[in-house]
Write a protein that holds these residues in place. Structure first.
Motif, PDB file in Angstrom:
ATOM      1  N   LYS A 173       7.776  10.051  -2.184  1.00 48.40           N
ATOM      2  CA  LYS A 173       8.792   9.708  -3.176  1.00 48.40           C
ATOM      3  C   LYS A 173       8.834   8.194  -3.298  1.00 48.40           C
ATOM      4  O   LYS A 173       9.026   7.487  -2.303  1.00 48.40           O
ATOM      5  N   LEU A 174       8.649   7.670  -4.502  1.00 45.19           N
ATOM      6  CA  LEU A 174       8.616   6.222  -4.720  1.00 45.19           C
ATOM      7  C   LEU A 174       9.554   5.845  -5.858  1.00 45.19           C
ATOM      8  O   LEU A 174       9.862   6.664  -6.736  1.00 45.19           O
ATOM      9  N   ARG A 175       9.965   4.582  -5.870  1.00 45.07           N
ATOM     10  CA  ARG A 175      10.815   4.062  -6.933  1.00 45.07           C
ATOM     11  C   ARG A 175      10.439   2.610  -7.198  1.00 45.07           C
ATOM     12  O   ARG A 175       9.829   1.959  -6.346  1.00 45.07           O
ATOM     13  N   PRO A 176      10.788   2.077  -8.337  1.00 41.16           N
ATOM     14  CA  PRO A 176      10.481   0.666  -8.624  1.00 41.16           C
ATOM     15  C   PRO A 176      11.166  -0.262  -7.622  1.00 41.16           C
ATOM     16  O   PRO A 176      12.229   0.054  -7.084  1.00 41.16           O
ATOM     17  N   THR A 177      10.540  -1.401  -7.360  1.00 41.71           N
ATOM     18  CA  THR A 177      11.122  -2.408  -6.477  1.00 41.71           C
ATOM     19  C   THR A 177      11.716  -3.525  -7.318  1.00 41.71           C
ATOM     20  O   THR A 177      11.397  -3.671  -8.507  1.00 41.71           O
ATOM     21  N   GLY A 178      12.559  -4.313  -6.691  1.00 38.92           N
ATOM     22  CA  GLY A 178      13.135  -5.425  -7.413  1.00 38.92           C
ATOM     23  C   GLY A 178      12.122  -6.541  -7.606  1.00 38.92           C
ATOM     24  O   GLY A 178      11.128  -6.650  -6.893  1.00 38.92           O
ATOM     25  N   GLY A 179      12.348  -7.370  -8.579  1.00 37.40           N
ATOM     26  CA  GLY A 179      11.468  -8.511  -8.804  1.00 37.40           C
ATOM     27  C   GLY A 179      10.391  -8.211  -9.823  1.00 37.40           C
ATOM     28  O   GLY A 179      10.284  -7.117 -10.375  1.00 37.40           O
ATOM     29  N   ALA A 180       9.560  -9.233 -10.057  1.00 28.95           N
ATOM     30  CA  ALA A 180       8.511  -9.124 -11.067  1.00 28.95           C
ATOM     31  C   ALA A 180       7.310  -8.370 -10.517  1.00 28.95           C
ATOM     32  O   ALA A 180       7.108  -8.260  -9.305  1.00 28.95           O
ATOM     33  N   GLU A 181       6.509  -7.873 -11.432  1.00 29.11           N
ATOM     34  CA  GLU A 181       5.277  -7.176 -11.061  1.00 29.11           C
ATOM     35  C   GLU A 181       4.218  -8.188 -10.616  1.00 29.11           C
ATOM     36  O   GLU A 181       3.922  -9.140 -11.338  1.00 29.11           O
ATOM     37  N   VAL A 182       3.650  -7.977  -9.423  1.00 26.93           N
ATOM     38  CA  VAL A 182       2.606  -8.847  -8.882  1.00 26.93           C
ATOM     39  C   VAL A 182       1.427  -7.982  -8.450  1.00 26.93           C
ATOM     40  O   VAL A 182       1.605  -7.045  -7.655  1.00 26.93           O
ATOM     41  N   VAL A 183       0.243  -8.307  -8.948  1.00 27.05           N
ATOM     42  CA  VAL A 183      -0.950  -7.539  -8.577  1.00 27.05           C
ATOM     43  C   VAL A 183      -1.276  -7.799  -7.109  1.00 27.05           C
ATOM     44  O   VAL A 183      -1.326  -8.959  -6.675  1.00 27.05           O
ATOM     45  N   PRO A 184      -1.473  -6.749  -6.307  1.00 27.71           N
ATOM     46  CA  PRO A 184      -1.779  -6.956  -4.883  1.00 27.71           C
ATOM     47  C   PRO A 184      -3.024  -7.815  -4.694  1.00 27.71           C
ATOM     48  O   PRO A 184      -3.993  -7.699  -5.456  1.00 27.71           O
ATOM     49  N   PRO A 185      -3.008  -8.688  -3.694  1.00 29.92           N
ATOM     50  CA  PRO A 185      -4.163  -9.564  -3.465  1.00 29.92           C
ATOM     51  C   PRO A 185      -5.302  -8.827  -2.774  1.00 29.92           C
ATOM     52  O   PRO A 185      -5.099  -7.790  -2.139  1.00 29.92           O
ATOM     53  N   LEU A 186      -6.509  -9.386  -2.873  1.00 28.09           N
ATOM     54  CA  LEU A 186      -7.681  -8.871  -2.188  1.00 28.09           C
ATOM     55  C   LEU A 186      -8.086  -9.829  -1.079  1.00 28.09           C
ATOM     56  O   LEU A 186      -7.676 -10.989  -1.053  1.00 28.09           O
ATOM     57  N   SER A 187      -8.889  -9.342  -0.158  1.00 30.47           N
ATOM     58  CA  SER A 187      -9.333 -10.170   0.965  1.00 30.47           C
ATOM     59  C   SER A 187     -10.319 -11.227   0.483  1.00 30.47           C
ATOM     60  O   SER A 187     -11.016 -11.058  -0.526  1.00 30.47           O
ATOM     61  N   ARG A 188     -10.413 -12.286   1.277  1.00 29.45           N
ATOM     62  CA  ARG A 188     -11.368 -13.355   0.976  1.00 29.45           C
ATOM     63  C   ARG A 188     -11.992 -13.854   2.258  1.00 29.45           C
ATOM     64  O   ARG A 188     -11.451 -13.662   3.345  1.00 29.45           O
ATOM     65  N   GLY A 189     -13.113 -14.538   2.131  1.00 30.29           N
ATOM     66  CA  GLY A 189     -13.739 -15.216   3.261  1.00 30.29           C
ATOM     67  C   GLY A 189     -14.070 -14.290   4.412  1.00 30.29           C
ATOM     68  O   GLY A 189     -14.619 -13.203   4.235  1.00 30.29           O
ATOM     69  N   ALA A 190     -13.691 -14.721   5.622  1.00 29.22           N
ATOM     70  CA  ALA A 190     -14.030 -13.965   6.832  1.00 29.22           C
ATOM     71  C   ALA A 190     -13.380 -12.594   6.841  1.00 29.22           C
ATOM     72  O   ALA A 190     -13.943 -11.634   7.367  1.00 29.22           O
ATOM     73  N   SER A 191     -12.196 -12.473   6.241  1.00 27.63           N
ATOM     74  CA  SER A 191     -11.510 -11.177   6.210  1.00 27.63           C
ATOM     75  C   SER A 191     -12.287 -10.172   5.375  1.00 27.63           C
ATOM     76  O   SER A 191     -12.387  -9.000   5.722  1.00 27.63           O
ATOM     77  N   LEU A 192     -12.882 -10.650   4.273  1.00 22.54           N
ATOM     78  CA  LEU A 192     -13.679  -9.761   3.431  1.00 22.54           C
ATOM     79  C   LEU A 192     -15.005  -9.417   4.098  1.00 22.54           C
ATOM     80  O   LEU A 192     -15.525  -8.309   3.965  1.00 22.54           O
ATOM     81  N   GLN A 193     -15.555 -10.350   4.860  1.00 23.95           N
ATOM     82  CA  GLN A 193     -16.817 -10.108   5.555  1.00 23.95           C
ATOM     83  C   GLN A 193     -16.666  -9.145   6.733  1.00 23.95           C
ATOM     84  O   GLN A 193     -17.647  -8.567   7.194  1.00 23.95           O
ATOM     85  N   ALA A 194     -15.435  -8.959   7.212  1.00 20.86           N
ATOM     86  CA  ALA A 194     -15.162  -8.044   8.329  1.00 20.86           C
ATOM     87  C   ALA A 194     -16.119  -8.298   9.491  1.00 20.86           C
ATOM     88  O   ALA A 194     -16.914  -7.438   9.864  1.00 20.86           O
ATOM     89  N   PRO A 195     -16.072  -9.492  10.111  1.00 17.06           N
ATOM     90  CA  PRO A 195     -17.066  -9.840  11.134  1.00 17.06           C
ATOM     91  C   PRO A 195     -17.010  -8.973  12.382  1.00 17.06           C
ATOM     92  O   PRO A 195     -17.973  -8.908  13.127  1.00 17.06           O
ATOM     93  N   ASP A 196     -15.876  -8.303  12.618  1.00 19.92           N
ATOM     94  CA  ASP A 196     -15.758  -7.487  13.824  1.00 19.92           C
ATOM     95  C   ASP A 196     -16.205  -6.050  13.602  1.00 19.92           C
ATOM     96  O   ASP A 196     -16.048  -5.202  14.462  1.00 19.92           O
ATOM     97  N   ARG A 197     -16.796  -5.781  12.431  1.00 18.33           N
ATOM     98  CA  ARG A 197     -17.153  -4.407  12.116  1.00 18.33           C
ATOM     99  C   ARG A 197     -18.344  -3.915  12.918  1.00 18.33           C
ATOM    100  O   ARG A 197     -18.399  -2.780  13.338  1.00 18.33           O
ATOM    101  N   VAL A 198     -19.353  -4.736  13.123  1.00 20.34           N
ATOM    102  CA  VAL A 198     -20.585  -4.260  13.741  1.00 20.34           C
ATOM    103  C   VAL A 198     -21.114  -5.317  14.703  1.00 20.34           C
ATOM    104  O   VAL A 198     -20.987  -6.517  14.466  1.00 20.34           O
TER     105      VAL A 198
END
Length: 440
Positions: A173-198
């Protein structure tokens, strides 16, 4: 007392090795992993989607177009609001290819999918139908701050690697939140590379060495032998079956060596065949879908071997029960041993399942234009695997001979060949039962 020692040794050996028979090779290099986070920003619902492709799916995919993949993901991510289908539209993408095993690349694709505007409190149902037939981690969370068990496919919990999450649907069950609409951010740099994956280590790392001098090649072959021998000690490859077979069939060191040779040839051919499927036939046959079939064939072979050995032992006991004297019984005990057909069947069952690491080495060798070097490493790895299995078989053969020289008598010892046949039969049935539910 000696009888009890013999029985204890047999029980200990079976308890240590039998669980490995039911296990399967780890398929981490085959996995396609998915994560979805459903959240609301202002009046709009968003789905933040993460796709993690391991080395072999990345190799098969070739060049990845982030926009096309995002469109395909959106099409197969089904969202319903108050029972009505709602569209999801890709609005942001981020793509990276972290380094994987053997110098191959993996893939991390993040996509933000925009959903509908919410009018008050609503019921939301979400189903991820992407790559539904592929093995891997499947996780869905609801809410911007809800923690992810895998840190959004960056670090998988070790205690769940054998039974990964398999969540493909969620309702909330979800409802609108207060405030303006903001597009969720994506990862960048080392976080996107996921260095601890393998962690690129062990056998797969050998093929990616920068300089291939004669000394490096020899050292790599020796290392491949070692990793093959070490891999044979992990669950699988029929160590219990081979041990019980050699004991029950009165095998010799020569038979143990022949089994090792058959395992080497079978495993090497299996890796090359799976590599061919990966390279040329992946549009028709998904490589990781072959493993359940190979498990099933291997289990059926073992069941056949166990039934054949048990039938022979029961027939022998029946003959002895009808007037054969002890001298004849002793002479029969030193018979010809295993047949060529059964030796081949046991060896094939032990090497039929190719190690995914060996397939990674083959694909990496093709990618690096080191095909000959990769083939040599795979043969050395298979030989190391076979050496361990042969060594275990030799121990079983020599132990049986030692016990025979000590002239152990009694019903337990006389039942040992039949008991060995029962172990083979039980192991084969366990392998078959485990394989059948996975066959589609």
């Amino acid at each position: 007392m000696r009888r009890l020692v013999l029985l204890a040794v047999g029980v200990a050996a079976a308890s240590l090795t039998l669980p490995g028979l039911a296990g399967a090779h780890p398929l981490g290099n085959f996995t396609i992993n998915r994560f979805s986070r459903i959240e609301v920003s202002g009046p709009r619902l968003y789905v933040r989607y993460v796709l993690d492709l391991a080395e072999i799916p990345t190799f098969q995919a070739g060049r990845i177009d982030a926009r096309k993949y995002a469109t395909r993901i959106a099409r197969n991510a089904h969202l319903a609001v108050d029972g009505r289908r709602a569209a999801l539209i890709p609005v942001r993408t981020a793509l990276a290819h972290p380094r994987g095993a053997g110098g191959l690349r993996t893939t991390r694709l993040e996509v933000v999918l925009a959903g509908p505007l919410l009018q008050g409190r609503v019921s939301v149902a979400y189903h991820d139908n992407n790559y539904r037939d592929r093995i891997g981690w499947k996780e869905i969370v609801v809410g911007e701050t809800t923690p992810s068990s895998s840190r959004e496919l960056r670090a998988y919990p070790k205690n769940l690697l054998q039974s990964p999450l398999d969540t493909t649907s969620v309702a909330a069950k979800l409802r609108p939140t207060g405030g303006a609409e903001v597009v969720p951010p994506l990862s960048r740099g080392a976080s996107l590379q996921a260095p601890d994956r393998v962690a690129d280590a062990g056998f797969a790392s050998l093929v990616g060495r920068s300089h291939l001098s004669a000394l490096v090649i020899l050292a790599s072959i020796a290392a491949a032998l070692f990793w093959g021998a070490a891999h044979a000690l992990s669950p699988g490859h029929g160590k219990t079956i081979i041990t019980a077979y050699l004991v029950g069939q009165r095998g010799t060191p020569r038979h143990a060596a022949l089994l090792g040779l058959i395992v080497t040839i079978t495993h090497t051919i299996g890796v090359f065949a799976l590599g061919l499927v990966t390279l040329a036939l992946s549009q028709f046959v998904v490589p990781d879908r072959l493993y359940p079939w190979l498990n099933l064939v291997s289990g059926a072979l073992v069941v056949g071997i166990g039934a054949s050995v048990l039938r022979a032992r029961l027939r022998q006991r029946h003959l002895h029960a009808h007037g054969h004297d002890h001298h004849h019984e002793h002479r029969h005990d030193s018979g010809t041993g295993p047949s060529a057909r059964s030796l081949v069947a046991v060896g094939v069952s032990g090497g039929l399942l190719p190690c995914p690491s060996a397939l990674v080495v083959l694909l990496a060798a093709i990618s690096l234009h080191r095909v000959a070097f990769g083939l040599v490493l795979i043969v050395a790895f298979s030989a190391g695997l076979a050496l361990t299995i042969t060594g275990i078989g030799l121990v079983a053969v020599l132990a049986r001979r030692t016990f025979r020289r000590l002239s152990f008598e009694g019903p337990l010892v006389r039942l040992l060949p039949a008991a060995s046949a029962l172990v083979i039969l039980a192991a084969g049935l366990a392998m078959t039962v485990r394989a059948v539910p996975k066959v589609h």
